[in-house]
Design an enzyme around this catalytic site. Sequence first.
Site, mmCIF file in Angstrom:
data_model
loop_
_atom_site.group_PDB
_atom_site.id
_atom_site.type_symbol
_atom_site.label_atom_id
_atom_site.label_comp_id
_atom_site.label_asym_id
_atom_site.label_seq_id
_atom_site.Cartn_x
_atom_site.Cartn_y
_atom_site.Cartn_z
ATOM 1 N N LYS A 178 4.222 -3.192 10.954
ATOM 2 C CA LYS A 178 4.303 -2.534 10.099
ATOM 3 C C LYS A 178 4.279 -1.133 10.213
ATOM 4 O O LYS A 178 3.163 -0.887 10.811
ATOM 5 C CB LYS A 178 2.960 -2.901 8.902
ATOM 6 C CG LYS A 178 2.928 -1.966 7.383
ATOM 7 C CD LYS A 178 2.171 -3.071 6.414
ATOM 8 C CE LYS A 178 2.538 -2.250 5.298
ATOM 9 N NZ LYS A 178 2.283 -3.128 3.698
ATOM 10 N N LYS B 74 -3.030 -8.918 8.327
ATOM 11 C CA LYS B 74 -2.694 -7.208 8.495
ATOM 12 C C LYS B 74 -3.862 -6.517 9.043
ATOM 13 O O LYS B 74 -4.892 -7.245 9.133
ATOM 14 C CB LYS B 74 -2.129 -6.618 7.115
ATOM 15 C CG LYS B 74 -2.147 -5.534 7.773
ATOM 16 C CD LYS B 74 -1.823 -4.487 5.816
ATOM 17 C CE LYS B 74 -2.680 -4.103 5.892
ATOM 18 N NZ LYS B 74 -2.698 -2.963 4.262
ATOM 19 N N GLU C 86 -0.270 -2.814 12.103
ATOM 20 C CA GLU C 86 0.103 -1.531 10.886
ATOM 21 C C GLU C 86 -0.546 -0.108 11.659
ATOM 22 O O GLU C 86 -1.436 0.242 11.029
ATOM 23 C CB GLU C 86 -0.336 -1.822 9.239
ATOM 24 C CG GLU C 86 0.196 -0.174 8.511
ATOM 25 C CD GLU C 86 -0.764 -0.542 7.553
ATOM 26 O OE1 GLU C 86 -1.185 -1.196 6.994
ATOM 27 O OE2 GLU C 86 0.215 -0.768 6.103
ATOM 28 N N ARG D 78 -10.016 -7.274 -10.846
ATOM 29 C CA ARG D 78 -9.821 -7.147 -10.079
ATOM 30 C C ARG D 78 -8.736 -8.984 -10.039
ATOM 31 O O ARG D 78 -7.438 -8.977 -9.721
ATOM 32 C CB ARG D 78 -10.737 -7.165 -8.488
ATOM 33 C CG ARG D 78 -10.611 -5.732 -8.360
ATOM 34 C CD ARG D 78 -11.174 -5.222 -7.190
ATOM 35 N NE ARG D 78 -12.332 -6.434 -6.623
ATOM 36 C CZ ARG D 78 -13.557 -5.762 -7.290
ATOM 37 N NH1 ARG D 78 -14.245 -4.853 -7.885
ATOM 38 N NH2 ARG D 78 -14.880 -7.125 -7.345
HETATM 39 P P1 13P Z 1 1.410 1.196 0.777
HETATM 40 O O1 13P Z 1 3.040 0.813 0.517
HETATM 41 O O2 13P Z 1 0.848 1.993 -0.691
HETATM 42 O O3 13P Z 1 1.661 2.363 1.114
HETATM 43 O O4 13P Z 1 1.209 -0.128 0.976
HETATM 44 C C1 13P Z 1 0.847 -0.691 1.839
HETATM 45 C C2 13P Z 1 0.270 -1.271 3.102
HETATM 46 O O5 13P Z 1 0.056 -2.561 3.559
HETATM 47 C C3 13P Z 1 -1.085 0.279 3.169
HETATM 48 O O6 13P Z 1 -2.128 -0.499 4.453
#
Ligand code: 13P
Length: 331
Positions: free
Chosen positions: A218, A134, A176, A44
Site C-alpha cells: 500500500k 494492514k 503500508e 462509531r
Molecule cells: P487515506 O486514504 O485517508 O490516506 O487512508 C488510507 C489509509 O489506510 C491510511 O492508513
Amino acid sequence: MTDLVATARSLFAPGKGILAADESVHTATTRLSHYGIATSAEMRRQYRDLFLGAEGIEEYLSGVILFSETLSQKGNDKKAFPKSLAARGVAPGVKVDLGTEPFPSSPEELITQGLLDLAERLQMYKKQGALFTKWRAVIRIDGDQLPTSVALHENAKRLASYAKEVQTAGLVPILEPEILLEGTHSRMRSRAVIEETMQTVFSVLEEHSVDRASVIIKTSMALSGAESGKKDTPEEVAEDTLSALIASVPRQVAGIVFLSGGQTPDEATANLAAIAKHAKRANAPWPLTFSYARALQDEALALWKGKEENVPAARAAYLARLAKVSAAVLG
Ligand code: 13P
C-alpha cells in the site's frame, strides 16, 4: 497457487478495490468531530454501518480494512460486520499495528508499534473472520534531511516481522509505508523517497524470508508536498509514481494499492485514473487498485452529520464516489 496468494489476488478483481475503514478510536474521533459529530462506541458503530451497510458496495469493493473494535460490532442488520461483509463477497481485513511513537535514534521520525502481542491478536482476529491485515509505517519528508536511512530501516524491519507473523498465521499482509503529503518537498523528492523506501522494505523482506507472492503493498502517490505551492497534473503523478514503483517493487507481489493521503476525492480519483492508464501502457507487472479512507468517506460524512435522516443522501454520495473510483481503476 496457495490459499493466501488466491486471497491476496482476489482483492484485485477488475474494477474493485479496498475501503480503508480502519481509523483508530483517536483518528475516528478527530474525523467525526470535524463534522460536528460527538463520538462514542455507538456513534462509531453507526459511522461504520453508514459505509459497510450500504447496499451495492460489493459492486466496487473487494475488501474492507476494519479497526479491531469494528470486528466485534454488529451492523443495523444485527449481523457482525465481518460476517455481513463476507456474505456479500467483500473480504474483511483488520489493521493490526498499534500506531506510532517517536524513534529514539531520530526523535522527529516515527516508528510503528504492535509486534509484541501480535501472534495472539492474529488468532483472535482470524476467529472473528479477518482474511487479511494492514500495518502502517509513517515516513516524513523534510528536505534532504528526512527520512533518515536508520528510520527507514527500522520501519522496514518491523514491516517484515509483521508480514512474516501474519503469513505464518495464515493471513494476507498489506504493508503500508505511507510517505506523508505534508511538507514543502517536490514531486521528484517524493518519487525518490518512495523508491528508496520500497527498496529498503524489499531488501529486509528478503532477509526475513517473507513470501512476496501473498504480499500487498500500500503506497502513497508521488506528489508535491501539500505546502509546496505546486499542483501536479494527473499525468505527472502517474509517470513519477509508476517510475518509482517499477524501479523498486518486485513483479512477484500480489499487487499494489494506493492510499489517498489527504488528496481531495476528485484529485485521488483523477490521479488513480491516470496511474491505471499509464500502468497499462507501461505493461506494469502487478495489478493496481485503490485502498482509500478519506477520499471515499469525506463527502458522505459531510452530508451525514451523525443524523439518521441523512443516511440515504450520504450513502448515495459514497456510492457515486465508489463508482467513479472503480471506473478510474478500470482505466
Ligand atoms: P487515506 O486514504 O485517508 O490516506 O487512508 C488510507 C489509509 O489506510 C491510511 O492508513
